[in-house]
Write a protein that holds these residues in place. Structure first.
Motif, short mmCIF file in Angstrom:
data_model
loop_
_atom_site.label_atom_id
_atom_site.label_comp_id
_atom_site.label_asym_id
_atom_site.label_seq_id
_atom_site.Cartn_x
_atom_site.Cartn_y
_atom_site.Cartn_z
N TYR A 59 0.84 -1.20 0.00
CA TYR A 59 0.00 0.00 0.00
C TYR A 59 0.88 1.25 0.00
CZ TYR A 59 -4.00 -2.99 0.89
OH TYR A 59 -4.98 -3.94 0.77
N TYR A 92 -5.41 -4.81 -7.70
CA TYR A 92 -5.71 -3.40 -7.94
C TYR A 92 -4.56 -2.48 -7.57
CZ TYR A 92 -6.72 -3.68 -2.93
OH TYR A 92 -6.63 -3.91 -1.59
N LEU A 93 -3.48 -3.02 -6.98
CA LEU A 93 -2.39 -2.16 -6.56
C LEU A 93 -1.37 -1.99 -7.69
CD1 LEU A 93 -1.67 -3.34 -2.91
CD2 LEU A 93 -2.99 -1.36 -3.67
N GLU A 94 -1.03 -0.74 -7.98
CA GLU A 94 -0.01 -0.47 -8.99
C GLU A 94 1.35 -1.03 -8.57
OE1 GLU A 94 -0.40 0.83 -12.02
OE2 GLU A 94 -2.55 0.97 -11.65
N SER A 95 1.60 -1.08 -7.26
CA SER A 95 2.89 -1.61 -6.80
C SER A 95 3.06 -3.07 -7.20
CB SER A 95 3.00 -1.46 -5.28
OG SER A 95 1.96 -2.15 -4.61
N GLY A 145 -5.18 2.76 -0.05
CA GLY A 145 -4.99 1.72 -1.06
C GLY A 145 -6.30 1.14 -1.55
N ALA A 153 -8.79 1.31 -8.15
CA ALA A 153 -8.86 0.64 -6.85
C ALA A 153 -10.20 -0.07 -6.70
CB ALA A 153 -8.63 1.67 -5.75
#
Length: 459
Positions: free
Chosen positions: A65, A140-143, A316, A338
């Motif tokens: 996050y 859904y997390l860009e990381s 996040g 997200a």
């Protein structure tokens, strides 16, 4: 008098030091920091099975996050769902020390090819004697995307388009590649598998390609029980077609009821029956022998919440950088990749948008669902009221302080629900699917689209 519907209850966990409530690992009676030890999970499994819970539902997120302040620092300091372990690796140990409880495992399909994934989950279904479920998520997390070498993640709706392609491939591997009588284990003839009954999968989809025979022989359920989390417009369409159980959030009964109705309507639109899909609502339960003790526990737990860690989680989930807002600011609605349904629930579906300070407290907004506090009778009353108002089939019970929160549910709440005829007094025999749907079989029912791949397997 109408017979009460039997509730489904899962303990909602994560292979991380904190799950939905950041910072509780610091509590002096908490053991969540031991999330990376097998004993933590085997003891949990024994406790949950003692309470006849339906499953241990393990959430997962692929990435860190880092929306809050455009940095991962707050999440890392607070252990807000980071570090994390692979939840699938826990199943074998828990299955070994139990005989009935199911395992709902969250696994992101975006970065896992159907060919290898099919074998891994077939293996776990074999080793658990058919007690496995898969919570289908798309990430859904860009990381997470960056970690996989991508410039960005797929857009929200495209993730579901790719998921549809994934499911077409996975059904062919689980249902269509190996016929029912392919495996002979015939010592006299020396034939283990009849090659004529093992078929190639030729899938050329827009996102995934598979040209091979499935590696694993059919497991007890063939396809694990299919869970899905996400009640955005596109998510509901996907759930209506594929899910056997949906995990949803909703901080008020009207919000939760609308989500349940939408999922049941989506199932019907997909050619299934409305109640082919179980609706499971996330809920935080703090129960103690008396009401006063329960409310004292709530205040005690509140003092251990990590504000920055909680804001990192909500940032996040919603895609909104809460570091830019003050405690009294209302959460704005913005389009992002997200969790759309979470942000919609907290903003446009709520009577009034949640304030930032509400998101860092044991409030319905902070929990994204009901917070049920009180004696066993009081909590059971609240559960009955939520079921009556929303038509949910059961609850994913979010962990707070472990192991005492789970032990209190097992030792205090479950007996109260049983005395009211709302919860089972023994496990049914069979696989997880047979336990959840006693009128069905171990396999996907005929109305489910995945079953068609088994029925149409070539000969």
């Amino acid at each position: 008098m109408t017979q009460a519907r039997e509730l489904r209850l899962n303990t909602f966990q994560m292979a991380a030091p904190s799950h939905n409530w950041a910072g509780l690992w610091r509590h002096p009676r908490d053991n969540q920091a031991q999330y990376n030890r097998l004993r933590y999970w085997t003891e949990m499994a024994r406790t949950a099975e003692r309470g006849l819970l339906d499953s241990i539902f393990i959430a997962d997120v692929f990435g860190i996050y880092d929306v809050y302040g455009h940095s991962a620092d707050a999440a890392l300091r607070a252990a807000a769902q980071s570090p994390s372990a692979d939840p699938a690796m826990l199943v074998s140990a828990m299955a070994l020390v139990t005989g009935h409880i199911g395992f709902g495992i969250t696994s992101n399909l975006t970065y896992d090819h159907p060919f290898s994934f099919a074998r891994r989950f077939s293996t776990l279904d074999h080793l658990s004697d058919g007690r496995l479920g898969w919570n289908i998520v798309t990430g859904y997390l860009e990381s997470g995307a960056h970690g996989m070498g991508l410039a960005q993640s797929r857009s929200h709706d495209e993730r579901y388009e790719a998921a549809e392609d994934y499911m077409r491939a996975i059904y062919q591997l689980w249902e269509g590649s190996w016929e029912e009588e392919a495996v002979l284990r015939d010592r006299q003839s020396g034939i283990f598998t009849d090659p004529s009954k093992v078929h190639m999968v030729d899938h050329d989809g827009p996102y995934y390609q598979v040209h091979a025979r499935a590696l694993a022989e059919p497991s007890p359920q063939r396809t694990p029980v299919l869970y899905q989390a996400g009640t955005s417009r596109r998510g509901r369409v996907f759930a209506g077609r594929h899910a056997e159980a949906v995990f949803l959030n909703g901080q008020t009964p009207p919000i939760a009821a609308q989500a349940v109705r939408a999922v049941r309507e989506a199932a019907q639109a997909a050619g299934r029956a409305p109640h082919d899909v179980l609706a499971l609502l996330g809920a935080t339960v703090i129960v103690a022998p008396t009401s006063a003790e329960a409310h004292d526990l709530k205040e005690e737990y509140r003092r251990h919440l990590d504000v920055q860690g909680q804001l990192a989680l909500v940032s996040g989930w919603t895609g909104v950088d809460l570091s830019q807002l003050s405690p009294d600011d209302a959460l704005p609605f913005v389009r992002s990749n997200a969790i759309q349904s979470t942000l919609e629930n907290l903003t446009i579906r709520a009577e009034a948008p949640a304030r930032v300070r509400d998101l860092i407290d044991f409030s319905p907004a902070g929990a994204r669902g009901p917070v049920l506090v009180g004696s066993p009778a009081e909590v059971a009353d609240q559960i009955e009221a939520w079921v009556a108002a929303t038509d949910v089939d059961g609850f994913n019970l979010v962990r707070t302080v472990m192991p005492e929160s789970l032990e209190a549910i097992v030792d205090l709440l479950v007996p109260e629900l049983q005395s009211r005829g709302l919860f089972k007094t023994r496990y049914r025999e069979g696989t997880l699917r047979e336990k959840l749907f006693p009128s069905g079989s171990a396999y996907l029912p005929a109305r489910h689209p995945g079953a068609a791949y088994r029925q149409q397997a070539p000969h």
